[in-house]
Design an enzyme around this catalytic site. Structure first.
Site, PDB file in Angstrom:
ATOM      1  N   GLY A  15       0.796  -1.231   0.000  1.00 58.72           N
ATOM      2  CA  GLY A  15       0.000   0.000   0.000  1.00 58.72           C
ATOM      3  C   GLY A  15       0.821   1.270   0.000  1.00 58.72           C
ATOM      4  CB  THR A  38       1.234   3.917  -4.884  1.00 57.67           C
ATOM      5  OG1 THR A  38       2.491   3.412  -5.307  1.00 57.67           O
ATOM      6  CG2 THR A  38       0.838   5.043  -5.807  1.00 57.67           C
ATOM      7  CB  ILE A  66       3.377  -2.732  -8.647  1.00 54.00           C
ATOM      8  CG1 ILE A  66       2.586  -3.812  -7.930  1.00 54.00           C
ATOM      9  CG2 ILE A  66       4.751  -2.592  -8.038  1.00 54.00           C
ATOM     10  CD1 ILE A  66       2.982  -5.181  -8.316  1.00 54.00           C
ATOM     11  CB  THR A  67       5.247   2.557  -7.797  1.00 58.92           C
ATOM     12  OG1 THR A  67       4.179   2.727  -6.883  1.00 58.92           O
ATOM     13  CG2 THR A  67       5.713   3.892  -8.289  1.00 58.92           C
ATOM     14  CG  HIS A 114       8.957  -7.208  -6.711  1.00 62.12           C
ATOM     15  ND1 HIS A 114      10.013  -7.886  -7.252  1.00 62.12           N
ATOM     16  CD2 HIS A 114       8.096  -8.138  -6.281  1.00 62.12           C
ATOM     17  CE1 HIS A 114       9.758  -9.184  -7.173  1.00 62.12           C
ATOM     18  NE2 HIS A 114       8.602  -9.347  -6.594  1.00 62.12           N
ATOM     19  CG  ASP A 150      -8.266  -0.790   6.216  1.00 60.85           C
ATOM     20  OD1 ASP A 150      -8.825  -1.441   5.322  1.00 60.85           O
ATOM     21  OD2 ASP A 150      -7.083  -0.393   6.128  1.00 60.85           O
ATOM     22  NE  ARG A 151      -7.749  -5.222   3.041  1.00 68.82           N
ATOM     23  CZ  ARG A 151      -6.856  -5.661   2.189  1.00 68.82           C
ATOM     24  NH1 ARG A 151      -6.023  -6.620   2.535  1.00 68.82           N
ATOM     25  NH2 ARG A 151      -6.789  -5.149   0.988  1.00 68.82           N
TER      26      ARG A 151
END
Length: 593
Positions: free
Chosen positions: A17, A19, A38-39, A80, A133-134
């Site tokens: 998370g 970006t 993915i950036t 990554h 929040d998960r």
């Protein structure tokens, strides 16, 4: 000395998370428009002091703080592992980093890798423990400070989050770092601050920024002092802009860049020396990679800044290359040499038999090459640009004697039509992807499959060990051919396998046929009782009832079975082979050694 805005780097595992977290502050959505979410390229966003005041002012007043820095320049580096080098490049320019960790998954492969980079670069960092929040049962209160939101949660939800944070603290401890939740800390110099956040709901984002601003102001003021000299920077992206032609997006990390400056930047063939026509800056709170509104033109910028440079002769400029403004009266040659040296280091040293690698930027080229090296894949040729016929010809040459490496890896580049044709003719495989880790995964899993199937084919050709006993009372014919019953004690026997006697190691010739209840079999395995026919031996002269027989395994096969294929054999086969090897070594001590 003027204090510049700190350059902030965002690191972390893929899909944690990163970006989205920036978007929450930036209120634009680069994430949604990017390949694979993915950036892919280093981007930069400037958060001016007014925005920071608006976001964290209320919290700072609680700690009697004042914002002294002129803002934040955030470099959004991808997370990554394929980006190790690119991130190092981002990391070396960064003053401070935010390490994003998924609070549910904790430390992952690239989390450890990011830590290595931060250690090597000695870059201070804080942690965003994201996706709170998960947490099961978590009630979200959008854009609320974490502590306020946390206090409104149920007891078990709080406990769950606390335990997950403790796990992260434990992982840091094993790496030799002290870490704690930010509100439990007194000394921010010796302990890593962990700020629980949700990029989705905005919870905890204000505290993350507050800790970030606090850390930079307290410990980095010396580092943030800038020189008044000519600018130094890194080219982030080379981009064609309507009406402007080729431009270069650059992060300036030191000095001052002025319109009309003579600059030298890394180029494909040789360093590019050109004079700046215009310096464009994005409007505040806009993303350099994807601006919604047009840029504004400025006469000069001081570090740190993300700028777009408009200049002639930028053809062949390389993303990921260094950029220097040449001071008045100094030799252009000196700076051109500096740039060449750095680029030659990235241009890959080549192996004779290896893959051909083409990528869109120096950064991605360096990152993929590093990843290939870590996986022991040699590289014949690596460069920036589209895949040409020559690249395919090079791969074709390799394919003739190293089929697994005779391929082209193309990252985010076109394959030219004549290259496509050549690949068809030469049957050269081209792997193409727009996401680095997928390119790596595709090639490496293909490589594994190819190697496994080659081994499988090799294994199929080997004579497998077998051990059997001639059964008493089951001699059906004594000679021409001899037919007798055997019990397979271990391994297997097939027609055309040669057999030897255990007692003296004498060869008895080939098995011609194997039968069970009158039916011909392709092989007999451990536990079976079958009749075999052999042309050469005579029962009662060369071979006797109750004799122990072994399959004759050629020495080369025995060696391969004992080394490469030991795991592919059953326990019985291994046992039979070991006994057979011992038998052979009585005559030849180093047999199959």
């Amino acid at each position: 000395m003027p204090v510049r805005q700190p350059i902030v780097c965002v690191l972390g595992h893929v899909d944690t998370g990163k970006t989205l977290l920036l978007d929450k502050i930036r209120k634009t959505s680069v994430q949604a428009r990017e390949a694979g979410g993915i950036t892919q390229h280093i981007g930069a966003s400037f958060f001016p002091v007014d925005t920071l005041k608006q976001l964290i002012g209320p919290l700072l007043s609680m700690v009697k703080g004042e914002i002294e820095i002129p803002g934040l320049l955030v470099i959004d580096t991808p997370g990554h592992e394929a980006f190790t080098n690119l991130r190092k490049r981002g990391g070396s320019v960064a003053d401070i980093a935010i390490l994003v960790i998924d609070v549910l998954r904790g430390f992952e492969a690239q989390t450890y890798e990011s830590m290595d980079i931060l250690k090597v670069r000695k870059t201070p960092f804080l942690v965003a423990a994201n996706k709170i929040d998960r947490i099961p049962g978590w009630n979200s209160y959008p854009d609320t400070p974490f502590l306020k939101s946390y206090n409104m949660q149920g007891r078990y939800v709080k406990e769950d989050l606390d335990n997950r944070i403790y796990d992260i603290i434990g992982a840091f401890s094993r790496l030799g770092f002290r870490a704690d939740r930010f509100d439990h800390m007194k000394d921010f110099t010796k302990t890593v601050a962990i700020v629980p956040t949700s990029a989705k709901t905005g919870e905890g984002v204000t505290e993350l920024l507050m800790v970030l601003v606090g850390l930079t102001q307290q410990y980095l003021t010396k580092r943030l002092q800038t020189t008044e000299g000519p600018a130094k920077g890194t080219v982030l992206e080379v981009k064609e802009e309507p009406g402007l032609g080729l431009t270069i997006n650059t992060v300036i990390y030191d000095g001052v860049l002025q319109k009309d400056d003579l600059i030298v930047a890394g180029g494909k063939e040789k360093p590019i020396v050109t004079r700046i026509r215009a310096i464009l800056v994005p409007k505040a709170l806009d993303e350099i990679r994807d601006p919604r509104h047009r840029f504004s033109s400025v006469d000069s910028v001081s570090a740190a800044a993300g700028v777009k440079i408009v200049a002639p002769d930028l053809e062949g400029a390389l993303a990921g290359a260094p950029l220097y403004a040449i001071p008045h009266g100094e030799e252009t040659e000196k700076y051109a040499k500096l740039v060449s040296k750095e680029i030659d280091r990235i241009r890959i040293t080549t192996d004779v038999d290896g893959v051909v690698l083409k990528a869109d930027t120096l950064g991605s080229l360096e990152a993929i090459a590093e990843n290939l090296r870590q996986n022991d894949v040699p590289i014949r040729l690596a460069d920036v640009g589209d895949v040409s016929k020559r690249d395919v010809v090079e791969a074709g040459v390799v394919k003739e004697h190293e089929p697994f490496y005779g391929v082209v890896l193309a990252f985010n580049v076109k394959v030219l039509p004549d290259a496509e044709e050549e690949a068809e003719i030469k049957r050269v495989r081209i792997f193409r992807e727009r996401i680095i880790y997928r390119l790596m995964d595709d090639y490496l899993s293909w490589l594994r499959t190819q190697r496994e199937s080659e081994l499988e084919q090799e294994f199929e050709k080997l004579v497998m060990p077998g051990k059997m006993r001639i059964m008493e009372g089951y001699v059906f014919r004594r000679a021409k051919p001899a037919i007798f019953g055997v019990k397979i004690l271990a391994g297997k026997v097939k027609p055309k396998y040669k057999l030897v006697r255990a007692e003296d190691g004498k060869e008895l010739g080939d098995v011609q046929q194997i039968q069970e209840k009158g039916k011909t079999l392709p092989e007999a395995q451990q536990g079976m009782q079958v009749a075999v026919s052999m042309d050469k031996p005579m029962v009662g002269r060369h071979v006797f009832e109750k004799d122990l027989l072994y399959v004759k395994v050629p020495e080369r096969h025995a060696k391969a079975l004992l080394t490469t294929f030991i795991d592919k054999m059953t326990v019985g086969e291994q046992e039979a082979l070991n006994e057979y090897v011992s038998l052979m070594r009585k005559k030849m001590p180093f047999w199959a050694a």
